[in-house]
Each structure stands twice: as structure tokens, then as C-alpha cells.
Design an enzyme around this catalytic site. Sequence first.
Site, PDB file in Angstrom:
ATOM      1  N   GLY A  15       0.860  -1.177   0.000  1.00  0.00           N
ATOM      2  CA  GLY A  15       0.000   0.000   0.000  1.00  0.00           C
ATOM      3  C   GLY A  15       0.894   1.223   0.000  1.00  0.00           C
ATOM      4  CB  SER A  48       4.340  -3.874  -2.202  1.00  0.00           C
ATOM      5  OG  SER A  48       4.421  -2.634  -2.837  1.00  0.00           O
ATOM      6  CB  ALA A  49       4.325  -0.671   1.561  1.00  0.00           C
ATOM      7  CG  HIS A  62       5.671  -2.766  -7.199  1.00  0.00           C
ATOM      8  ND1 HIS A  62       4.718  -3.675  -7.602  1.00  0.00           N
ATOM      9  CD2 HIS A  62       5.347  -2.441  -5.922  1.00  0.00           C
ATOM     10  CE1 HIS A  62       3.849  -3.871  -6.606  1.00  0.00           C
ATOM     11  NE2 HIS A  62       4.220  -3.144  -5.576  1.00  0.00           N
ATOM     12  CD  GLU A  90       4.800  -5.581 -10.627  1.00  0.00           C
ATOM     13  OE1 GLU A  90       4.274  -6.157 -11.600  1.00  0.00           O
ATOM     14  OE2 GLU A  90       4.400  -4.488 -10.193  1.00  0.00           O
TER      15      GLU A  90
END
Lengths: 230, 230
Positions: A90, A122-123, A159, A194
Site C-alpha cells: 500500500g 511491496s511496502a 515493483h 514483480e
Amino acid sequence: MKKILLASTSTVYGGTYLSYLQEELARFFKGINEIVFIPYARPSGISHDEYTEIAQKGFSSIGKKIIGLHSFENPEKALKEAKAIFTGGGNTFLLVTQLYKLNLMDTLREVVENGTPYMGTSAGSNIAGQTMQTTNDMPIIYPPSFKTLGLVPFNLNPHYLDPDPNSKHKGETRETRIKEFHKLNDIPVVGLREGSWICVEDNKIILKGDLTARIFLKNQEPKEVSELVF
Amino acid sequence: MKKILLASTSTVYGGTYLSYLQEELARFFKGINEIVFIPYARPSGISHDEYTEIAQKGFSSIGKKIIGLHSFENPEKALKEAKAIFTGGGNTFLLVTQLYKLNLMDTLREVVENGTPYMGTSAGSNIAGQTMQTTNDMPIIYPPSFKTLGLVPFNLNPHYLDPDPNSKHKGETRETRIKEFHKLNDIPVVGLREGSWICVEDNKIILKGDLTARIFLKNQEPKEVSELVF
């Protein structure tokens, strides 16, 4: 001993939430039935409850129960007692701000250093690095610090995206942004594409998935690697 | 009365530095021979001197002299005495940090509010907004605040990029990022595409260039507009 899984993304093109990681998650969380989920990064601004439901769907087929950290009265105690922890992606600024606001950054670091299995996407992967300074996210909230968990001896750029040779866009490429980071900072950066993830197990840092990673070191040309050596 | 030109980018695809803006710059800076250049955003980490040379090249054909703000012993005095000011693009976090560090944010706001013509490109445009929170840049340095000049009643997202329908990338689109911003903030956001610029003159805010802009308001669907009404 630390046990960490850091994925570039929760979802790859054509897949569903965590679908490409199912086999690895079954292995990584073997013997653990319940995972505490940190939903603070709120992708697209969804609520903590909504996000926890999504995470639960990603773990249902391998029979794991997901409990949102926001649902505990005492989140510090919840982290200390967790069998395993998963931080979803997020907005990194929001995630870091919330962890500091609730005074959880040090506790989270401690429990993972002491062996509680930690997974991020991700985050959630970005905050395992030394600082959050190689995030791609917008600064939608002002965090008290950019310092993060420092569980690995580098920063992550999740990413990671190669420059598009056909692009007519003149905004900075990811590589240019990381180069700008290295004008002011020394921390190595792993550009994680990714479909790639990093496992820290048995004191080894292993790159997994089919792709190479792009490594950025200050004052050096970036390198494509299939193994991480730090 | 304020006189401001905010460009999404310094350079459009196929052009050279400021080439697409030459006619507009000749008009905007008419009667002014010398422009003070703020080089602090350091694109790709180039030096203040190198960046000032690039800016000079962009203004040579219309006969303007560019002087880097870093070359003045007293930059506050230089801003107060400037005939016009131009802030170049690069990293917004670095630009804002430097302006605060040198205690120039308030002075810059004051002189532009009092009529000194101000031009920005990319990061230099972003700081004209209420906050820098809709920048695309990496947080390579920790600024004392995200608050910026507030010369216009909105935030800017320079180099605004539409979602690519063919992309297989799962990172957030620009629109998703701005939506996340509006979960926590009320400030309107103007997504300014490359080749577009905004002029503030005679108390009017005018969108220029051939493209529409994308306007984001909290709790509303984004809108394509050819005129800016605030």
C-alpha cells in the site's frame, strides 16, 4: 535466527492475490496456523478490516488464519505473542507513520530479530530495509522518520521497473531516482522485480523467483544478479 | 499581483531543454534580462553549477542571463532583489529540504506574492502548490516539512501519466496514488501532463498547451478539464 520473506508484489499480472506464492507460503509458514497481519499501508485507502479480508483470502487455500493487528487492544503485545507476521503493501509513508505513531517499530524489529517469521509484500517489504527512502509511493502523510526496520543490510525498491525504450515520458526512470538517492546516501539498493522475492533463512539471503534483481551501489554501475551477496 | 508559470516538464519528447516553451518564455519574461535560478533539485544529482549551465542554455536564444542562487553569498537578499525567479526540476525532497535549510521558503513565498515573476518546471512547479505531497519523487532526504509555497490553491502532480491499458505492471497507477492522498487530505490536485503549463496572471489561473489536465477532488471522480476553476 531471522526468518524473512520479502516479495516485490502481492499480485503478479494475470494472477490473484498471493496466487504465485502459494507453494512458497505453505513452506515458509509450515506448522504455523495463525498469522498477525499489519494492514496499515491501506492500498487505495481501503479500511483495515477490508484489507485484512483480502489478506485472509490469499491464505485460505493453505489453511492459515489471518488476524488484523488493528483488531487487538494491545498491538505491541500482539506482535510479541504472534506466531508469524505479514505486512501488506500500500502506501509506505502511511505504514511507517502508523508504526511510529503506535510505537511499534522497535517491537516489530525486536520480534523479527528474535525469530518470529516475517513476510512482507511491496511496502511491507520496503520497511524491512534500512530506510524507506527507495519507496515508489507518494508522501501522503509526514512520517516522524524515514528509518525503518533494518532487518536486511540494504534498501529495497519493490515493483522494480526497467526503463521503457519506447517511452515518450520525460519523468525520471526508476534507475535515475535510485541514482539520485545514492548521491546523498550509501545504503545498497535492491531493485526487486514483480514475481521475485527474497528469503532470509539460516543466515542466508536468497533471491527467489525466475528473474534477476538489479543491484545499485553508490558510485558503481548497476548490476543484474541472480544471487544476493551482502 | 502574482505572476507565475508552472510547467509540468522542462523538456518534451523530441525537444531540447525548454524548447517547447520558448515563445511563452519570451512573453512571460518580457523586459527582464536577468533571472535568478534555483538549482537545488539537482536532477540525476548534478551539481548546482552544472544545472545552472543547462538552464542558461535554455534561455540563451531569448537573450536572458541566468544566475544560480547558489552563487550568491546571501541567497535571501538575492531572492528579494531578483527581477524574476526560475526553479528547475529534479528531486522535490532535496529541493524542499534545501529551501528550508537555508531558511528561504518564506522569503521565496513573500517575493512571489509581492509580484516577482516565478517560473517552475516539474519539482519547481510542485513547490508552488500547498504541499509537496503529490510529487512523484523518491524521498532521498528527510525534509523538515512537506509544506511548500502555497502560491496556488491546489497541489500539482507534474509529469501526470495516464494508466497504460496494456501494462502488466502491478505497482500503483498515478491515479491510485492521488486517490490515496485524498483519503488523508482535502487539497485539490491538478494532474499536469507533459507539454502543459499553468499561468497565473491578472488574478487568473490559466491552463496552457494543447492538452487537458486531470483534476482530482476528494470524494469525487477525477475530471478532464481544459480550464482551471478554483
